[in-house]
Design an enzyme around this catalytic site. Sequence first.
Site, PDB file in Angstrom:
ATOM      1  N   HIS A  25     -12.897   3.921  -5.746  1.00  0.00           N
ATOM      2  CA  HIS A  25     -12.817   4.231  -4.324  1.00  0.00           C
ATOM      3  C   HIS A  25     -12.156   5.590  -4.133  1.00  0.00           C
ATOM      4  CE1 HIS A  25      -9.182   1.952  -5.403  1.00  0.00           C
ATOM      5  NE2 HIS A  25      -8.551   2.593  -4.430  1.00  0.00           N
TER       6      HIS A  25
ATOM      7  N   HIS B 115      -9.918   8.000  -1.699  1.00  0.00           N
ATOM      8  CA  HIS B 115      -8.927   8.017  -0.622  1.00  0.00           C
ATOM      9  C   HIS B 115      -9.159   9.242   0.252  1.00  0.00           C
ATOM     10  CE1 HIS B 115      -6.068   4.958  -2.231  1.00  0.00           C
ATOM     11  NE2 HIS B 115      -6.672   5.291  -3.364  1.00  0.00           N
TER      12      HIS B 115
END
Length: 164
Positions: free
Chosen positions: A120, A122
């Site tokens: 993922h 940020h």
Amino acid sequence: MNRSIHAHPCRTSSVSTTYRGGMSCVFCAIAAGEAPAIRVYEDDGYLAILDIRPFTRGHTLVLPKRHTVDLTDTPPQTLADMVTIGQRIARAARATQLADATNVGINDGPAAFQTVNHVHLHVLPRRNGDKLSVAKGLLLRRDPDREATGRILREALARIDASQ
């Protein structure tokens, strides 16, 4: 080694959580609608959600719906797509009171503080002179009005889309 979807649990802690549908990855469960999240953006392959423990207001996570763990097993095109979506979210945050600038990054592996083993990106909105509030965010990690923050970002994304 290419790891298949849902092949590995996402949590790095020793406590294993199983979500509805038998998923052990919290991000896979969120993508499948089996766990709650405040969604900022979604398409067929990707999802952007507010971090439940944000460093700053608007801290967003961009993730592929297809499970990969880290940079070693994530296709380059997936990473490129994540950055493209992250760039849109950064533009949206800058179009509101949430950001004057943005930090964007991937924590790749436990030594880099990756706490969920599902790749993922940020997107961390920053304000001029926010050093102390970011330090406070590192400790407290909460947004007092996550619903409003999600709405602000979704509305800014819609305005950007409408202007193109």
